[in-house]
Motif scaffolding. Structure first.
Motif, PDB file in Angstrom:
ATOM      1  N   TRP A 237       0.810  -1.214   0.000  1.00 54.15           N
ATOM      2  CA  TRP A 237       0.000   0.000   0.000  1.00 54.15           C
ATOM      3  C   TRP A 237       0.849   1.273   0.000  1.00 54.15           C
ATOM      4  CZ3 TRP A 237      -0.666  -4.074   3.458  1.00 54.15           C
ATOM      5  CH2 TRP A 237      -1.771  -4.901   3.205  1.00 54.15           C
ATOM      6  N   LEU A 238       2.106   1.147   0.385  1.00 56.80           N
ATOM      7  CA  LEU A 238       3.026   2.290   0.423  1.00 56.80           C
ATOM      8  C   LEU A 238       4.155   2.021  -0.563  1.00 56.80           C
ATOM      9  CD1 LEU A 238       3.320   2.691   4.328  1.00 56.80           C
ATOM     10  CD2 LEU A 238       1.624   3.756   2.799  1.00 56.80           C
ATOM     11  N   PRO A 239       3.907   2.138  -1.871  1.00 55.92           N
ATOM     12  CA  PRO A 239       4.946   1.810  -2.853  1.00 55.92           C
ATOM     13  C   PRO A 239       6.188   2.670  -2.718  1.00 55.92           C
ATOM     14  CG  PRO A 239       3.083   2.936  -3.892  1.00 55.92           C
ATOM     15  CD  PRO A 239       2.649   2.573  -2.513  1.00 55.92           C
ATOM     16  N   GLU A 240       6.047   3.856  -2.116  1.00 57.80           N
ATOM     17  CA  GLU A 240       7.219   4.702  -1.893  1.00 57.80           C
ATOM     18  C   GLU A 240       8.232   4.020  -0.963  1.00 57.80           C
ATOM     19  OE1 GLU A 240       3.489   7.393  -1.783  1.00 57.80           O
ATOM     20  OE2 GLU A 240       4.097   5.423  -1.035  1.00 57.80           O
TER      21      GLU A 240
ATOM     22  N   ARG B  67      14.986  -7.308   4.275  1.00 53.21           N
ATOM     23  CA  ARG B  67      13.629  -7.842   4.078  1.00 53.21           C
ATOM     24  C   ARG B  67      12.672  -6.670   4.045  1.00 53.21           C
ATOM     25  NH1 ARG B  67      10.527  -7.273   8.520  1.00 53.21           N
ATOM     26  NH2 ARG B  67      11.345  -7.587  10.625  1.00 53.21           N
ATOM     27  N   ALA B  68      11.436  -6.950   3.670  1.00 49.63           N
ATOM     28  CA  ALA B  68      10.409  -5.917   3.614  1.00 49.63           C
ATOM     29  C   ALA B  68       9.995  -5.479   5.022  1.00 49.63           C
ATOM     30  CB  ALA B  68       9.189  -6.426   2.856  1.00 49.63           C
ATOM     31  N   VAL B  69       9.579  -4.234   5.148  1.00 51.08           N
ATOM     32  CA  VAL B  69       8.970  -3.741   6.382  1.00 51.08           C
ATOM     33  C   VAL B  69       7.530  -4.242   6.436  1.00 51.08           C
ATOM     34  CG1 VAL B  69       8.240  -1.692   7.645  1.00 51.08           C
ATOM     35  CG2 VAL B  69      10.420  -1.680   6.415  1.00 51.08           C
ATOM     36  N   THR B  70       7.132  -4.787   7.582  1.00 53.31           N
ATOM     37  CA  THR B  70       5.786  -5.338   7.731  1.00 53.31           C
ATOM     38  C   THR B  70       4.896  -4.425   8.578  1.00 53.31           C
ATOM     39  OG1 THR B  70       6.276  -6.562   9.763  1.00 53.31           O
ATOM     40  CG2 THR B  70       6.760  -7.671   7.648  1.00 53.31           C
TER      41      THR B  70
ATOM     42  N   ALA C  72       1.075  17.290   2.950  1.00 52.93           N
ATOM     43  CA  ALA C  72       0.040  16.262   2.828  1.00 52.93           C
ATOM     44  C   ALA C  72       0.668  14.873   2.716  1.00 52.93           C
ATOM     45  CB  ALA C  72      -0.838  16.554   1.613  1.00 52.93           C
ATOM     46  N   PRO C  73      -0.086  13.813   3.023  1.00 48.36           N
ATOM     47  CA  PRO C  73       0.480  12.463   3.098  1.00 48.36           C
ATOM     48  C   PRO C  73       1.275  12.008   1.884  1.00 48.36           C
ATOM     49  CG  PRO C  73      -1.677  12.462   4.099  1.00 48.36           C
ATOM     50  CD  PRO C  73      -1.495  13.827   3.511  1.00 48.36           C
ATOM     51  N   ASP C  74       0.800  12.249   0.662  1.00 49.42           N
ATOM     52  CA  ASP C  74       1.532  11.777  -0.508  1.00 49.42           C
ATOM     53  C   ASP C  74       2.891  12.461  -0.623  1.00 49.42           C
ATOM     54  OD1 ASP C  74      -0.583  10.151  -1.056  1.00 49.42           O
ATOM     55  OD2 ASP C  74      -1.302  11.266  -2.810  1.00 49.42           O
ATOM     56  N   GLU C  75       2.913  13.768  -0.366  1.00 43.55           N
ATOM     57  CA  GLU C  75       4.192  14.494  -0.405  1.00 43.55           C
ATOM     58  C   GLU C  75       5.105  14.030   0.723  1.00 43.55           C
ATOM     59  OE1 GLU C  75       5.846  19.118  -0.154  1.00 43.55           O
ATOM     60  OE2 GLU C  75       3.700  18.732  -0.465  1.00 43.55           O
ATOM     61  N   TRP C  76       4.510  13.782   1.880  1.00 41.46           N
ATOM     62  CA  TRP C  76       5.304  13.310   3.026  1.00 41.46           C
ATOM     63  C   TRP C  76       5.893  11.940   2.744  1.00 41.46           C
ATOM     64  CZ3 TRP C  76       5.419   9.457   6.768  1.00 41.46           C
ATOM     65  CH2 TRP C  76       6.124   9.733   7.935  1.00 41.46           C
ATOM     66  N   MET C  77       5.120  11.069   2.124  1.00 37.57           N
ATOM     67  CA  MET C  77       5.613   9.749   1.781  1.00 37.57           C
ATOM     68  C   MET C  77       6.743   9.825   0.744  1.00 37.57           C
ATOM     69  SD  MET C  77       4.312   7.385   3.627  1.00 37.57           S
ATOM     70  CE  MET C  77       5.027   6.040   2.665  1.00 37.57           C
ATOM     71  N   ALA C  78       6.664  10.769  -0.176  1.00 36.90           N
ATOM     72  CA  ALA C  78       7.751  10.961  -1.131  1.00 36.90           C
ATOM     73  C   ALA C  78       9.030  11.351  -0.400  1.00 36.90           C
ATOM     74  CB  ALA C  78       7.372  12.025  -2.158  1.00 36.90           C
TER      75      ALA C  78
ATOM     76  N   LEU D  27      -0.745   4.494   6.296  1.00 34.02           N
ATOM     77  CA  LEU D  27      -1.130   3.137   5.909  1.00 34.02           C
ATOM     78  C   LEU D  27      -2.617   2.899   6.154  1.00 34.02           C
ATOM     79  CD1 LEU D  27      -0.198   0.272   4.990  1.00 34.02           C
ATOM     80  CD2 LEU D  27       0.102  -0.251   7.426  1.00 34.02           C
ATOM     81  N   ILE D  28      -3.121   3.311   7.299  1.00 28.65           N
ATOM     82  CA  ILE D  28      -4.538   3.131   7.616  1.00 28.65           C
ATOM     83  C   ILE D  28      -5.408   3.805   6.553  1.00 28.65           C
ATOM     84  CG2 ILE D  28      -6.356   3.819   9.243  1.00 28.65           C
ATOM     85  CD1 ILE D  28      -4.211   3.464  11.475  1.00 28.65           C
ATOM     86  N   ALA D  29      -5.028   5.011   6.158  1.00 22.13           N
ATOM     87  CA  ALA D  29      -5.808   5.733   5.161  1.00 22.13           C
ATOM     88  C   ALA D  29      -5.803   5.005   3.820  1.00 22.13           C
ATOM     89  CB  ALA D  29      -5.262   7.151   5.004  1.00 22.13           C
ATOM     90  N   ARG D  30      -4.654   4.511   3.408  1.00 20.04           N
ATOM     91  CA  ARG D  30      -4.575   3.862   2.097  1.00 20.04           C
ATOM     92  C   ARG D  30      -5.266   2.500   2.089  1.00 20.04           C
ATOM     93  NH1 ARG D  30       1.284   5.412  -0.553  1.00 20.04           N
ATOM     94  NH2 ARG D  30       1.031   7.694  -0.440  1.00 20.04           N
ATOM     95  N   VAL D  31      -5.151   1.752   3.170  1.00 24.28           N
ATOM     96  CA  VAL D  31      -5.809   0.444   3.218  1.00 24.28           C
ATOM     97  C   VAL D  31      -7.329   0.612   3.271  1.00 24.28           C
ATOM     98  CG1 VAL D  31      -6.121  -1.658   4.582  1.00 24.28           C
ATOM     99  CG2 VAL D  31      -3.826  -0.710   4.269  1.00 24.28           C
TER     100      VAL D  31
END
Length: 391
Positions: free
Chosen positions: A84-87, A109-112, A153-159, A186-190
């Motif tokens: 859900w967080l491809p960034e 490994r991936a973050v879970t 905003a979340p998308d910019e913050w995730m970038a 993550l909660i928002a995107r899921v």
């Protein structure tokens, strides 16, 4: 109530917190005391439903929201968050925690999802703030004291997050704070809902938490307290945020790490939901009609320590030797007179604290407007905990 009132009055007034609200609940007995004023001007008396910036007391609430999505089957604890967080699908990690920010290797490994809940995703505040990898947390991610109108905003913050290397490999170390902000995104995107919308629909409305949110509407501003920090130069208080300041309008980035405002009774309702859904207090604190909001297993996971001794030792600056569940500390030993093994909750940097003890069904909430001067709770909070332990 005289003993609790005396305690609060001892620690409020000129040169101290202007006022405070404290709550101690066990079973049907709920003791609430409000003393002092909502600001240094003394024009607004503190009341039971005064509204405070609860800072990091937000973290357990956001962890509970994440576990609702786990209960719903929308995500699992061992799911990679990159789904859900491809960034953050392929984060880089510093070669060593002391390495320059350019010296990175791929994550092993991936973050879970559970890495975020336990603060073991590899990102956040270590005990040593001088490490080169700490500066981007402040500069890029705007970590630190809550500043809701300063974070993108979340998308910019995730970038921005995608550009910040991890201090440790996923699962290795406990690091403070940042995971809760990531969890909020993550909660928002899921869920497909904004974090404020999800929390309101799934937690605040069912529990009657009518004064909890990421902003204070104009019709409630008369109950919103000022926020202060002690000024070491003159011994007085410096205003950090006024009622018409950063929480007077919704933020672009609703911080899962420390963005909520609330009241003593609202946070108690949340805590009692955990106690009820953990099969401690029957139906008290559940949603409308006594509906269970979280599974017993989710509450157990939230309130159980998940850290190794080495991880607790590595986070001693913030944890003080205690453990960490999901979004809050877990007392693993009665190291002080106010500790009770199994007590769960957390403190807020704005001078707040909220805890529950599953073994006894107790809830304690202390709300002040005087910011902490470090990561360790001060004498006021510790004396309140001792009072609550004996109550």
């Amino acid at each position: 109530m005289s003993d609790l009132r005396d305690l609060l009055e001892k620690h409020t007034g000129p040169g101290a917190a202007p006022g405070a609200v404290a709550l101690v609940a066990r079973g049907d007995r709920v003791e609430v005391v409000a003393v002092g004023d909502a600001d240094v001007a003394g024009a607004t008396p503190m009341v039971r439903d005064s509204i405070f910036r609860i800072a990091s007391m937000t973290k357990p609430i956001v962890a509970a929201a994440a576990m609702m999505l786990v209960d719903d089957g929308r995500m699992a604890l061992d799911d990679p968050v990159g789904t859900w967080l491809p960034e953050w699908a392929a984060p880089k990690v510093l070669r060593t925690p002391a390495s320059p920010v350019e010296d990175v290797v791929p994550a092993a490994r991936a973050v879970t999802v559970e890495d975020l809940l336990t603060f073991r995703a590899g990102i956040g505040f270590p005990d040593d703030f001088s490490l080169p990898g700490v500066a981007p947390l402040f500069d890029e991610l705007k970590q630190g004291p809550p500043q809701p109108q300063s974070v993108p905003a979340p998308d910019e913050w995730m970038a921005a997050l995608s550009r910040v290397p991890l201090l440790h490999q996923p699962g290795e170390a406990w690091l403070y704070n940042t995971c809760s902000d990531i969890l909020g995104v993550l909660i928002a995107r899921v869920s497909g809902r904004s974090l404020p919308e999800f929390l309101a629909e799934r937690l605040f409305e069912p529990l009657g938490m009518t004064d909890t949110g990421f902003a204070v509407p104009a019709d409630k501003a008369d109950r919103f307290t000022g926020c202060y920090r002690a000024d070491p130069e003159d011994g007085g208080l410096r205003l950090l945020d006024a009622p018409d300041g950063q929480w007077s309008r919704p933020p672009a980035f609703p911080s899962g790490a420390g963005g909520l405002v609330s009241t003593a009774d609202d946070w108690c309702a949340f805590a009692r939901m955990l106690l009820a859904d953990g099969s401690v207090e029957g139906s008290a604190g559940r949603g409308a009609g006594g509906r269970r909001l979280l599974s017993v297993d989710s509450v157990r996971r939230m309130t159980t320590d998940h850290l190794t001794q080495a991880q607790r030792d590595g986070g001693r600056l913030f944890l003080g030797g205690q453990g960490w569940g999901y979004g809050g500390s877990v007392d693993v030993a009665a190291v002080d007179s106010w500790n009770a093994p199994g007590r769960y909750g957390w403190v807020g940097g704005t001078g707040t604290a909220g805890h529950l003890t599953p073994s006894t069904g107790a809830v304690t909430v202390l709300l002040t407007q005087l910011a902490m001067t470090g990561p360790v709770a001060g004498p006021f909070t510790q004396e309140f905990w001792r009072y609550a332990a004996d109550a």
